[in-house]
Design a protein around this motif. Structure first.
Motif, PDB file in Angstrom:
ATOM      1  N   GLN A  19      -3.175  -1.551  -6.549  1.00 46.12           N
ATOM      2  CA  GLN A  19      -2.375  -0.411  -7.036  1.00 46.12           C
ATOM      3  C   GLN A  19      -1.620   0.174  -6.943  1.00 46.12           C
ATOM      4  OE1 GLN A  19      -4.641  -0.708 -11.286  1.00 46.12           O
ATOM      5  NE2 GLN A  19      -3.658  -2.051 -12.059  1.00 46.12           N
ATOM      6  N   TYR A  20      -3.036   1.621  -5.410  1.00 47.90           N
ATOM      7  CA  TYR A  20      -2.527   2.589  -5.811  1.00 47.90           C
ATOM      8  C   TYR A  20      -2.137   2.499  -4.157  1.00 47.90           C
ATOM      9  CZ  TYR A  20      -3.189   8.035  -4.295  1.00 47.90           C
ATOM     10  OH  TYR A  20      -3.194   8.843  -3.515  1.00 47.90           O
ATOM     11  N   GLU A  21      -2.415   1.445  -3.535  1.00 46.22           N
ATOM     12  CA  GLU A  21      -1.172   1.827  -2.424  1.00 46.22           C
ATOM     13  C   GLU A  21      -0.213   0.754  -2.029  1.00 46.22           C
ATOM     14  OE1 GLU A  21      -2.159  -1.266   1.767  1.00 46.22           O
ATOM     15  OE2 GLU A  21      -4.116  -0.865   0.440  1.00 46.22           O
ATOM     16  N   LEU A  22       0.328   0.104  -3.755  1.00 47.82           N
ATOM     17  CA  LEU A  22       1.707  -0.020  -3.836  1.00 47.82           C
ATOM     18  C   LEU A  22       1.783   0.818  -4.551  1.00 47.82           C
ATOM     19  CD1 LEU A  22       2.674  -2.944  -4.609  1.00 47.82           C
ATOM     20  CD2 LEU A  22       3.243  -2.307  -7.012  1.00 47.82           C
ATOM     21  N   TYR A  23       1.792   1.965  -4.964  1.00 43.27           N
ATOM     22  CA  TYR A  23       2.181   2.726  -5.772  1.00 43.27           C
ATOM     23  C   TYR A  23       2.487   4.017  -4.628  1.00 43.27           C
ATOM     24  CZ  TYR A  23       2.663   7.306  -7.863  1.00 43.27           C
ATOM     25  OH  TYR A  23       3.006   9.433  -7.959  1.00 43.27           O
ATOM     26  N   GLN A  24       2.016   3.869  -3.816  1.00 39.36           N
ATOM     27  CA  GLN A  24       1.956   4.594  -2.149  1.00 39.36           C
ATOM     28  C   GLN A  24       3.531   4.597  -1.749  1.00 39.36           C
ATOM     29  OE1 GLN A  24       0.944   8.069  -2.524  1.00 39.36           O
ATOM     30  NE2 GLN A  24      -1.067   7.728  -1.346  1.00 39.36           N
ATOM     31  N   GLN A  25       3.529   3.270  -1.708  1.00 41.12           N
ATOM     32  CA  GLN A  25       4.544   2.699  -1.073  1.00 41.12           C
ATOM     33  C   GLN A  25       6.045   2.565  -1.438  1.00 41.12           C
ATOM     34  OE1 GLN A  25       3.140  -1.148   0.815  1.00 41.12           O
ATOM     35  NE2 GLN A  25       4.557  -1.746   0.802  1.00 41.12           N
ATOM     36  N   PHE A  26       5.194   2.429  -2.649  1.00 46.86           N
ATOM     37  CA  PHE A  26       7.099   2.331  -3.093  1.00 46.86           C
ATOM     38  C   PHE A  26       7.752   3.725  -4.038  1.00 46.86           C
ATOM     39  CE2 PHE A  26       6.211  -2.508  -2.557  1.00 46.86           C
ATOM     40  CZ  PHE A  26       7.321  -2.663  -2.867  1.00 46.86           C
ATOM     41  N   SER A  27       6.106   4.462  -3.957  1.00 42.78           N
ATOM     42  CA  SER A  27       7.054   5.712  -5.213  1.00 42.78           C
ATOM     43  C   SER A  27       8.086   6.291  -4.321  1.00 42.78           C
ATOM     44  CB  SER A  27       5.553   6.695  -5.301  1.00 42.78           C
ATOM     45  OG  SER A  27       4.546   7.073  -4.485  1.00 42.78           O
ATOM     46  N   ILE A  53       3.582   1.614 -14.721  1.00 41.93           N
ATOM     47  CA  ILE A  53       3.337   1.692 -15.605  1.00 41.93           C
ATOM     48  C   ILE A  53       3.383  -0.172 -16.154  1.00 41.93           C
ATOM     49  CG2 ILE A  53       1.936   0.954 -18.299  1.00 41.93           C
ATOM     50  CD1 ILE A  53       2.273   4.274 -17.107  1.00 41.93           C
ATOM     51  N   LYS A  54       4.600  -0.295 -16.269  1.00 39.59           N
ATOM     52  CA  LYS A  54       5.283  -1.698 -16.594  1.00 39.59           C
ATOM     53  C   LYS A  54       4.824  -2.172 -15.667  1.00 39.59           C
ATOM     54  CE  LYS A  54       8.757  -0.151 -19.676  1.00 39.59           C
ATOM     55  NZ  LYS A  54      10.725  -0.119 -19.651  1.00 39.59           N
ATOM     56  N   ILE A  55       4.584  -2.081 -13.805  1.00 42.83           N
ATOM     57  CA  ILE A  55       5.011  -2.890 -13.235  1.00 42.83           C
ATOM     58  C   ILE A  55       3.784  -3.428 -12.678  1.00 42.83           C
ATOM     59  CG2 ILE A  55       5.134  -2.388 -10.803  1.00 42.83           C
ATOM     60  CD1 ILE A  55       7.356  -0.379 -10.923  1.00 42.83           C
ATOM     61  N   PHE A  56       2.876  -2.201 -13.703  1.00 43.98           N
ATOM     62  CA  PHE A  56       1.202  -3.188 -13.110  1.00 43.98           C
ATOM     63  C   PHE A  56       1.243  -3.870 -14.692  1.00 43.98           C
ATOM     64  CE2 PHE A  56       0.764   0.840 -10.682  1.00 43.98           C
ATOM     65  CZ  PHE A  56       0.702   0.534  -9.539  1.00 43.98           C
TER      66      PHE A  56
END
Lengths: 182, 464
Positions: A19-27, A53-56
């Motif tokens: 989740q953190y990696e995905l966040y880092q990639q797209f934030s 939060i909705k994405i996860f």
């Protein structure tokens, strides 16, 4: 691509690292999107937080019909629209005459993205949302009207209004820049 | 979608924003993580509630079974079973007749009968003999046997008995001769039959294997000590990279630390699904008492919320501040930081040697026993981790003596409901409460801890 699949699978399993990696990639990209629909960084961060939060929560429903980036962007935009929806009703949108002024695309290109972002953020809320949806995301007025539950005419007029304001502002900035340069 | 190529203005705006990136603040991820933790916690609570409900349902069904078991313990034909002793003149034996007309013991009342032959020599059973002998309605001289009977019966209690026997006579046809082998029980309680069939182990050795499941509640922060910190052990530092700090490092304020510890101590603990399994050997002393011992492995898990971490001043690494954080652990270049709230998970693995005594209080189709005992518990591992990637996990193994004692004692109590089947086997269900008698943590830990565990054990036993 296999890495993205792994990332999606990890997120679907509730793995915090993925989740953190995905966040880092797209934030960063999504923060820029959120900023276009908000008036301040704080508001944009709220949208970003709520959107992720909705994405996860919903990533289990992601089946890969579209790209992950597009899917995430759609959620962020929808979150932003929900944020702004109440404000849209606070400022009733009135039809304005279609404005036909043109502008040289070079004038826009010469602007820094931050400056353009400021200009978009300073648009009245209704105009801002419709301008973003029409000019940047590429939605048609009919689609925007359905999304925001307004008439097609209102969508068109608000877009025209936003465009007029922006052109005026860009012109001003260009003139100010030229004067400064001379 | 719109045709952008026809509108250079929109096209250029769109291009401008296409690759735009703005780095959000670090607080955004913290907020997302906090929300995700809350959701995880809710999910876990729902799971725990599910297991609790299952356990409650099992206990409820077991109790209902016991209730109905106890409601139906007698022969159907023998309800209101008070026995009336019938004393008959010149008779050495006492004859018992139940008040619902079933003769229980063959009488010996015909030693003085007319033909002088003993009733015991007659064919048929005493029921028929008695029925034909004691007949007050016929005591008007019609039958010599009746007259004889009338002579014998000389008081009111005897008459009552005779009246009862007469009713028995009416149930048995005169010409129906009952042999011992012909007696058929009309309807017998199911449980009564099971009692007859149940193997009586008497004094023998039995062993069983236990597979236990349960929803446990382990609270490592159960008792706060009076002085959790020495002033030299820790001072609050400046704000860390991730953590927020309350106070500064120049002014030591024990109250803030104390508040931090108290907050952690009072944080509500959430029991997570724990499980134990093991092998027990039992000795059946008699029909009531049973002693058993064995070896049990248990994985006990709990979680709580915390807003305090230990930060290593040199590496800037964060570690969870937990109930058993020891003074060496804190003073070893680490200081306490306040953070946004995070979830703290505590996974204890314990090897237990129990010694339990059980006393059977109900011996029916389902046996019910009260179980109590003591156990020696060895902590073989404890993992403490936070629900955040930014906080490192702490592992305590059996060698660690800084925070946890390797051995502690516990008491346990429970109720065992077992169902014997196939002569040698029994399955049982045992709700158990276990509590540490001695402190789980060392003297250097910031808390005393006497964890408690509530569980539901299921076991399969084989009796030799």
């Amino acid at each position: 691509m296999p890495r993205t699949k792994e990332l999606i699978k990890g997120c679907q399993n509730g793995d915090r690292k993925s989740q953190y990696e995905l966040y880092q990639q797209f934030s960063s990209g999504m923060m820029a999107v959120a900023l276009r629909y908000s008036k301040s960084t704080l508001e944009a961060e709220d949208i970003l937080q709520e959107g992720f939060i909705k994405i996860f929560e919903n990533i289990k429903k992601f089946r890969g019909d579209s790209s992950l980036g597009y899917w995430i962007k759609r959620i962020i935009i929808n979150t932003a629209l929900n944020h702004q929806r109440s404000k849209l009703y606070l400022y009733p949108m009135v039809d304005v005459e279609d404005i036909k002024e043109g502008i040289n695309s070079l004038s826009v290109d010469s602007l820094a993205v931050e400056d353009l972002m400021d200009l978009v953020q300073n648009l009245p809320t209704g105009c801002q949302v419709i301008f973003n949806l029409y000019a940047v995301e590429g939605y048609q007025h009919k689609e925007i009207a359905e999304m925001l539950e307004i008439s097609i005419g209102t969508s068109k007029s608000q877009y025209s209004r936003a465009r007029k304001i922006l052109i005026e502002q860009i012109d001003k900035q260009n003139k100010w820049g030229n004067e400064r340069f001379q | 979608m719109k045709d952008f190529s026809k509108d250079k203005f929109n096209d250029s705006i769109s291009r401008k924003f296409a690759g735009a990136e703005v780095q959000p603040g670090s607080g955004v991820w913290e907020g997302i993580e906090a929300e995700l933790l809350k959701q995880d916690n809710k999910r876990m609570q729902r799971k725990a509630a599910f297991y609790r409900n299952v356990a409650a349902a099992v206990i409820f069904i077991a109790l209902i079974s016991i209730y109905f078991n106890l409601q139906d313990v007698t022969f159907i034909g023998n309800q209101n079973s008070t026995f009336i002793p019938v004393e008959i003149e010149k008779q050495s034996n006492q004859n018992y007749v139940s008040n619902n007309d079933i003769l229980l013991k063959k009488p010996n009342v015909f030693a003085d009968s007319e033909d002088g032959t003993s009733n015991s020599n007659q064919s048929g059973n005493g029921n028929q003999s008695l029925a034909s002998s004691y007949s007050p309605e016929k005591a008007d001289g019609e039958s010599p046997q009746s007259r004889n009977s009338a002579d014998i019966i000389n008081n009111s209690s005897d008459r009552a008995a005779v009246a009862t026997i007469a009713r028995a006579e009416s149930l048995v046809p005169n010409d129906f001769e009952l042999h011992k082998s012909d007696i058929k029980v009309e309807k017998v309680s199911y449980f009564a039959v099971s009692m007859l069939e149940k193997p009586k182990t008497g004094s023998s050795i039995a062993w069983n294997t236990n597979v236990n499941i349960g929803s446990g509640n382990f609270n490592p922060n159960s008792e706060i000590t009076e002085t959790p910190f020495f002033s030299t052990a820790s001072t609050l530092n400046n704000a860390g990279t991730t953590a927020r700090t309350i106070g500064d490092n120049t002014s030591f304020d024990g109250n803030q630390e104390r508040t931090a510890v108290e907050n952690l101590s009072s944080a509500p603990m959430k029991g997570n699904t724990s499980f134990t399994f093991g092998l027990n050997f039992g000795v059946v002393l008699n029909e009531k008492w049973n002693i058993k011992s064995g070896l049990q492995y248990g994985a006990y898990r709990s979680s709580s919320s915390s807003s305090t971490v230990l930060r290593d001043r040199n590496s800037d690494e964060l570690y969870p501040f937990h109930g058993a954080s020891s003074l060496p652990e804190i003073s070893d270049g680490r200081v306490i930081n306040f953070t946004s709230e995070y979830e703290l998970y505590n996974d204890l693995q314990i090897l237990t040697i129990p010694l339990m005594a059980s006393y059977k209080i109900i011996d029916r189709k389902f046996d019910v026993s009260i179980v109590a005992g003591l156990s020696a518990d060895f902590i073989i591992r404890n993992n403490i981790k936070a629900g955040s990637d930014q906080i490192n996990k702490i592992n305590f193994d059996v060698q660690d003596r800084k925070s946890y004692n390797n051995l502690f004692a516990s008491s346990l109590a429970g109720v065992e409901i077992s169902y014997p089947f196939a002569d040698k086997y029994a399955i049982s269900l045992m709700p158990t409460y276990k509590r540490a008698l001695s402190n789980v943590t060392t003297d250097e830990a910031t808390f005393d801890s006497t964890p408690a565990f509530m569980g539901l054990n299921m076991s399969l036993a084989y009796m030799f």
